[in-house]
Structures are given as C-alpha cells and as structure tokens.
Write a protein that holds these residues in place. Sequence first.
Motif, PDB file in Angstrom:
ATOM      1  N   GLN A 124      48.555 -48.899 -41.299  1.00 27.51           N
ATOM      2  CA  GLN A 124      47.654 -50.017 -41.578  1.00 27.51           C
ATOM      3  C   GLN A 124      48.450 -51.199 -42.134  1.00 27.51           C
ATOM      4  OE1 GLN A 124      44.223 -49.748 -40.968  1.00 27.51           O
ATOM      5  NE2 GLN A 124      44.798 -47.759 -40.085  1.00 27.51           N
ATOM      6  N   MET A 125      48.048 -52.404 -41.735  1.00 24.90           N
ATOM      7  CA  MET A 125      48.670 -53.603 -42.286  1.00 24.90           C
ATOM      8  C   MET A 125      48.211 -53.797 -43.736  1.00 24.90           C
ATOM      9  SD  MET A 125      50.719 -55.354 -40.267  1.00 24.90           S
ATOM     10  CE  MET A 125      50.537 -57.039 -40.840  1.00 24.90           C
ATOM     11  N   PRO A 126      49.078 -54.367 -44.585  1.00 20.51           N
ATOM     12  CA  PRO A 126      48.671 -54.628 -45.970  1.00 20.51           C
ATOM     13  C   PRO A 126      47.834 -55.900 -46.071  1.00 20.51           C
ATOM     14  CG  PRO A 126      50.891 -55.423 -45.630  1.00 20.51           C
ATOM     15  CD  PRO A 126      50.479 -54.770 -44.334  1.00 20.51           C
ATOM     16  N   SER A 127      47.167 -56.070 -47.183  1.00 24.20           N
ATOM     17  CA  SER A 127      46.433 -57.313 -47.424  1.00 24.20           C
ATOM     18  C   SER A 127      47.348 -58.378 -48.013  1.00 24.20           C
ATOM     19  CB  SER A 127      45.260 -57.056 -48.383  1.00 24.20           C
ATOM     20  OG  SER A 127      45.732 -56.502 -49.596  1.00 24.20           O
ATOM     21  N   ASN A 128      48.559 -57.975 -48.386  1.00 22.47           N
ATOM     22  CA  ASN A 128      49.512 -58.865 -49.046  1.00 22.47           C
ATOM     23  C   ASN A 128      50.704 -59.168 -48.150  1.00 22.47           C
ATOM     24  OD1 ASN A 128      49.413 -60.159 -51.543  1.00 22.47           O
ATOM     25  ND2 ASN A 128      49.520 -58.237 -52.672  1.00 22.47           N
ATOM     26  N   ILE A 129      50.856 -60.430 -47.761  1.00 21.49           N
ATOM     27  CA  ILE A 129      51.998 -60.862 -46.959  1.00 21.49           C
ATOM     28  C   ILE A 129      52.622 -62.069 -47.649  1.00 21.49           C
ATOM     29  CG2 ILE A 129      52.771 -61.811 -44.748  1.00 21.49           C
ATOM     30  CD1 ILE A 129      50.495 -60.331 -43.402  1.00 21.49           C
ATOM     31  N   GLU A 153      51.000 -79.263 -46.294  1.00 20.92           N
ATOM     32  CA  GLU A 153      50.427 -80.564 -45.949  1.00 20.92           C
ATOM     33  C   GLU A 153      48.994 -80.720 -46.423  1.00 20.92           C
ATOM     34  OE1 GLU A 153      51.964 -83.221 -44.450  1.00 20.92           O
ATOM     35  OE2 GLU A 153      53.777 -82.055 -44.801  1.00 20.92           O
ATOM     36  N   THR A 154      48.242 -79.613 -46.456  1.00 24.01           N
ATOM     37  CA  THR A 154      46.819 -79.688 -46.781  1.00 24.01           C
ATOM     38  C   THR A 154      46.447 -78.952 -48.067  1.00 24.01           C
ATOM     39  OG1 THR A 154      46.243 -77.691 -45.537  1.00 24.01           O
ATOM     40  CG2 THR A 154      46.298 -79.778 -44.314  1.00 24.01           C
ATOM     41  N   GLY A 155      47.290 -78.016 -48.497  1.00 22.95           N
ATOM     42  CA  GLY A 155      46.961 -77.191 -49.657  1.00 22.95           C
ATOM     43  C   GLY A 155      46.065 -76.015 -49.323  1.00 22.95           C
ATOM     44  N   ALA A 156      45.742 -75.839 -48.040  1.00 22.52           N
ATOM     45  CA  ALA A 156      44.851 -74.741 -47.631  1.00 22.52           C
ATOM     46  C   ALA A 156      45.551 -73.397 -47.811  1.00 22.52           C
ATOM     47  CB  ALA A 156      44.440 -74.919 -46.173  1.00 22.52           C
ATOM     48  N   LEU A 157      44.781 -72.410 -48.287  1.00 23.23           N
ATOM     49  CA  LEU A 157      45.290 -71.046 -48.421  1.00 23.23           C
ATOM     50  C   LEU A 157      45.304 -70.395 -47.043  1.00 23.23           C
ATOM     51  CD1 LEU A 157      46.142 -68.847 -50.513  1.00 23.23           C
ATOM     52  CD2 LEU A 157      43.741 -68.121 -50.526  1.00 23.23           C
ATOM     53  N   LEU A 158      46.443 -69.832 -46.664  1.00 24.57           N
ATOM     54  CA  LEU A 158      46.602 -69.228 -45.342  1.00 24.57           C
ATOM     55  C   LEU A 158      46.230 -67.752 -45.381  1.00 24.57           C
ATOM     56  CD1 LEU A 158      50.090 -70.774 -44.449  1.00 24.57           C
ATOM     57  CD2 LEU A 158      47.837 -71.662 -43.842  1.00 24.57           C
ATOM     58  N   ASP A 159      45.442 -67.324 -44.410  1.00 29.41           N
ATOM     59  CA  ASP A 159      45.156 -65.896 -44.293  1.00 29.41           C
ATOM     60  C   ASP A 159      46.008 -65.299 -43.173  1.00 29.41           C
ATOM     61  OD1 ASP A 159      43.906 -66.560 -41.882  1.00 29.41           O
ATOM     62  OD2 ASP A 159      41.894 -66.524 -42.751  1.00 29.41           O
ATOM     63  N   GLU A 160      45.820 -64.023 -42.912  1.00 26.32           N
ATOM     64  CA  GLU A 160      46.665 -63.333 -41.934  1.00 26.32           C
ATOM     65  C   GLU A 160      46.591 -63.971 -40.549  1.00 26.32           C
ATOM     66  OE1 GLU A 160      46.496 -59.026 -39.834  1.00 26.32           O
ATOM     67  OE2 GLU A 160      46.656 -58.951 -42.024  1.00 26.32           O
ATOM     68  N   ASP A 161      45.401 -64.399 -40.134  1.00 28.57           N
ATOM     69  CA  ASP A 161      45.244 -65.015 -38.812  1.00 28.57           C
ATOM     70  C   ASP A 161      45.968 -66.350 -38.715  1.00 28.57           C
ATOM     71  OD1 ASP A 161      43.703 -62.905 -37.940  1.00 28.57           O
ATOM     72  OD2 ASP A 161      41.795 -63.870 -38.422  1.00 28.57           O
ATOM     73  N   ASP A 162      46.150 -67.026 -39.854  1.00 25.82           N
ATOM     74  CA  ASP A 162      46.884 -68.294 -39.866  1.00 25.82           C
ATOM     75  C   ASP A 162      48.389 -68.062 -39.764  1.00 25.82           C
ATOM     76  OD1 ASP A 162      44.549 -69.901 -40.286  1.00 25.82           O
ATOM     77  OD2 ASP A 162      44.596 -69.331 -42.405  1.00 25.82           O
ATOM     78  N   ILE A 163      48.828 -66.867 -40.102  1.00 27.96           N
ATOM     79  CA  ILE A 163      50.269 -66.556 -40.141  1.00 27.96           C
ATOM     80  C   ILE A 163      50.731 -65.852 -38.878  1.00 27.96           C
ATOM     81  CG2 ILE A 163      52.032 -65.208 -41.359  1.00 27.96           C
ATOM     82  CD1 ILE A 163      50.322 -65.629 -43.928  1.00 27.96           C
ATOM     83  N   ILE A 164      49.969 -64.854 -38.444  1.00 26.27           N
ATOM     84  CA  ILE A 164      50.390 -64.002 -37.321  1.00 26.27           C
ATOM     85  C   ILE A 164      49.712 -64.452 -36.035  1.00 26.27           C
ATOM     86  CG2 ILE A 164      50.436 -61.632 -36.441  1.00 26.27           C
ATOM     87  CD1 ILE A 164      50.334 -60.724 -39.405  1.00 26.27           C
TER      88      ILE A 164
END
Length: 241
Positions: free
Chosen positions: A195-200, A147-158
């Motif tokens: 450790q969690m990855p930087s790539n999801i 809807e916005t084109g914003a890039l999602l980071d981990e906090d936006d997903i989990i």
Amino acid sequence: MKKLSYLLLIALVVTACNEDVKLNFETQHIETSADAEIAINYPKAIGTKAVAEKINQKIEHSIANEMNMAETTEHNMSLKDAVSEFDKEYKSFKNDFQDTSQKWEVKVDGKVLYESAEVISISLKSYIDTGGAHGNSRLTYLNFNPETGALLDEDDIISNPSEFKAVAEKAFKEQTKPENADETIEDFFFGEDFQMPSNIGFSKEGLILLYNNYEIAAYTQGATKIVLPYNTVKGLLHINP
C-alpha cells in the motif's frame, strides 16, 4: 476611451500574473511549561502575502491537529487555541487524578526539507505524550506549490499511479529489513498487498515515502522510510524536482 481602459486593465492583469512570488522562511518558537510542557518550532513563510498566508495556515492547522484531543479533525483551529486547549485538558486531567505525577508533553520540530521552483516540502516531527506506556511520535510532510501556496496531494504529485506504485513496491522490498527470513510484504501491511503511504516528501536524495508508527508493521519497528532517487521516478511525476 473605453478601448483604452480595457487595454489598461489587461496590462494590469498580465503584470500581476507575471509578478515574481517571493518567499523566505523564518523559525517560529512557542514554549510553555507552567502546566503541560509544550515546545514548538516551525517554519513560517514570509514574503508574498497571499501565498505565505496559505502556507502558514496549513502548517499551523497541521500542528494544531497533532495536539487535538478531540475525535474529529479541526479545520479552523488556530495554533494559539490548540496550545491553550491542550493545556486546559491537562489541567482537567490533573484535577481528576491529583495523585499522578504524569506530565503531558508536546514537542514539534518543523523545517523546510526541500525547496525548488516547483515544490516546497515541509517536515513536521512531533512527539505527544498524554500518559500511557509511551508517547506517540509522528512525522508529517506538507508539500506546497511555491507560486500559489496550495497544498499538494498525491494526485498533484504523481502522474502515473500504477507505474509509480510498482517502482515504490520494488524499492520497499529492497530497503526494508524483515525481522525474519519468512516475513513477507503482507506481514508489513497486515495481510494486504503493498500500500502507498499517506506521507510523501521531497528531499535532495529523492522522493520520500514515509510510514509512521502503527501504519505498517509493529510499533517496535518504528517509522519506515523509503527513498526513491529521482531518476527512478522520472516521467512518473507532475513535478520536476
């Protein structure tokens, strides 16, 4: 009159907010072999201008930084400039080492990995060879709000990091193959706990956790990909895939 103008303004704002965002993707292709060999294919968003421009900018910046020979990340380098700069660096290398037959190479293959009402996931598979024992392969996932084109980071997903990490660690232990029976999870993470990855990324099969070469284990083991079926992370995400 003022009241009427105010009501018209509200109506225009509401209408604008309710407009459907329309996005499609087409493949962009860049290729040159006069000096360094460069072949780049990536998805370009077309449709609602403001949203498409945001997505395209992030995709192009990500590819540009894969090719970036500098020590620091370039936040404003265009893809065109990155191609030109990589070629320039190769010419400089050839001038300094005229007897070498080494050819520098860049290959990037991008695609829309997953698309839904709540997320667009782009994968960028890159291979960069500037000499040495071997080239460097890397896979990058970029997740966008459609809807916005914003890039999602981990906090936006989990939404629940601690519970999600526990599910991810369990899946990691089940899906990875130790080189020997004595290998522990600490051997993958250089003596550290999981450790969690930087790539999801998102896919039809589930949520992907991706560790690139050198991030865990040895280079010879390649990238490590863990897939979490969506039913195993239900209630732990902000996004409903």
